[in-house]
Design a protein around this motif. Sequence first.
Motif, PDB file in Angstrom:
ATOM      1  N   LEU A  31       0.846  -1.187   0.000  1.00 26.57           N
ATOM      2  CA  LEU A  31       0.000   0.000   0.000  1.00 26.57           C
ATOM      3  C   LEU A  31       0.882   1.238   0.000  1.00 26.57           C
ATOM      4  CD1 LEU A  31      -2.536  -1.204   2.695  1.00 26.57           C
ATOM      5  CD2 LEU A  31      -2.826  -1.246   0.218  1.00 26.57           C
ATOM      6  N   SER A  32       0.297   2.371  -0.249  1.00 26.14           N
ATOM      7  CA  SER A  32       1.081   3.600  -0.300  1.00 26.14           C
ATOM      8  C   SER A  32       1.758   3.861   1.044  1.00 26.14           C
ATOM      9  CB  SER A  32       0.188   4.787  -0.672  1.00 26.14           C
ATOM     10  OG  SER A  32      -0.643   5.107   0.413  1.00 26.14           O
ATOM     11  N   THR A  33       2.856   4.559   1.014  1.00 25.11           N
ATOM     12  CA  THR A  33       3.592   4.864   2.234  1.00 25.11           C
ATOM     13  C   THR A  33       2.773   5.730   3.178  1.00 25.11           C
ATOM     14  OG1 THR A  33       4.666   6.704   1.101  1.00 25.11           O
ATOM     15  CG2 THR A  33       5.877   4.633   1.221  1.00 25.11           C
ATOM     16  N   GLN A  34       1.799   6.468   2.643  1.00 24.09           N
ATOM     17  CA  GLN A  34       0.939   7.286   3.487  1.00 24.09           C
ATOM     18  C   GLN A  34       0.067   6.410   4.399  1.00 24.09           C
ATOM     19  OE1 GLN A  34      -1.084   9.506   0.493  1.00 24.09           O
ATOM     20  NE2 GLN A  34       0.413  11.175   0.507  1.00 24.09           N
ATOM     21  N   LEU A  35      -0.248   5.204   3.961  1.00 24.97           N
ATOM     22  CA  LEU A  35      -1.066   4.300   4.751  1.00 24.97           C
ATOM     23  C   LEU A  35      -0.236   3.398   5.663  1.00 24.97           C
ATOM     24  CD1 LEU A  35      -3.752   3.172   2.142  1.00 24.97           C
ATOM     25  CD2 LEU A  35      -4.005   4.820   3.981  1.00 24.97           C
ATOM     26  N   ALA A  36       1.070   3.406   5.509  1.00 23.51           N
ATOM     27  CA  ALA A  36       1.933   2.502   6.258  1.00 23.51           C
ATOM     28  C   ALA A  36       1.768   2.654   7.766  1.00 23.51           C
ATOM     29  CB  ALA A  36       3.393   2.697   5.859  1.00 23.51           C
ATOM     30  N   LEU A  37       1.677   3.886   8.246  1.00 19.87           N
ATOM     31  CA  LEU A  37       1.510   4.103   9.677  1.00 19.87           C
ATOM     32  C   LEU A  37       0.199   3.490  10.168  1.00 19.87           C
ATOM     33  CD1 LEU A  37       2.334   5.338  12.392  1.00 19.87           C
ATOM     34  CD2 LEU A  37       1.173   7.430  11.674  1.00 19.87           C
ATOM     35  N   TYR A  38      -0.867   3.678   9.406  1.00 16.91           N
ATOM     36  CA  TYR A  38      -2.171   3.150   9.798  1.00 16.91           C
ATOM     37  C   TYR A  38      -2.175   1.623   9.803  1.00 16.91           C
ATOM     38  CZ  TYR A  38      -3.643   7.939   9.101  1.00 16.91           C
ATOM     39  OH  TYR A  38      -3.760   9.295   9.181  1.00 16.91           O
TER      40      TYR A  38
END
Length: 154
Positions: A31-38
Amino acid sequence: MSFLELKIPPLLLMLLFALGMWLLAPLTAPLSTQLALYTTVLALCLAVTGIAVALAGVLAFRRAKTTVDPRVPQQSSSLVLVGIYRYSRNPMYLGFLLLLAAFACYLQSLLALALLPLFVLYLNQFQIKPEERFLQQKFGKDYQVYLHNVRRWL
């Protein structure tokens, strides 16, 4: 295919599925790196919940002084109906499923996530149904009432 019934310990099965997930993960883009934290936070929450649910199941069996070895349900000395077993007939397996879901989130892999239903199907067919047959024979009407009142997974 009854030769598979009660053969693979569920903990080993979970580890085999985790290995399969790990091997499949590189075949799909993460998934995109923006979603990695979630996905990391979700993975952590699922893992903690999975461990807690599985341990609650083990502890309830230990308190009841009955076997936790799922390959020999005929050695069950008592029917456990308290604690986490009021909500799930299979909290240890539910805990394993949550751990696998956590791993799939951590891997950020849709292919890994796709293995979760296969894990449930295998456990239902080759572990849970044979266990239920033994428990029905051993505990009769009490077990029948339990089956009616508590869901298999959640």
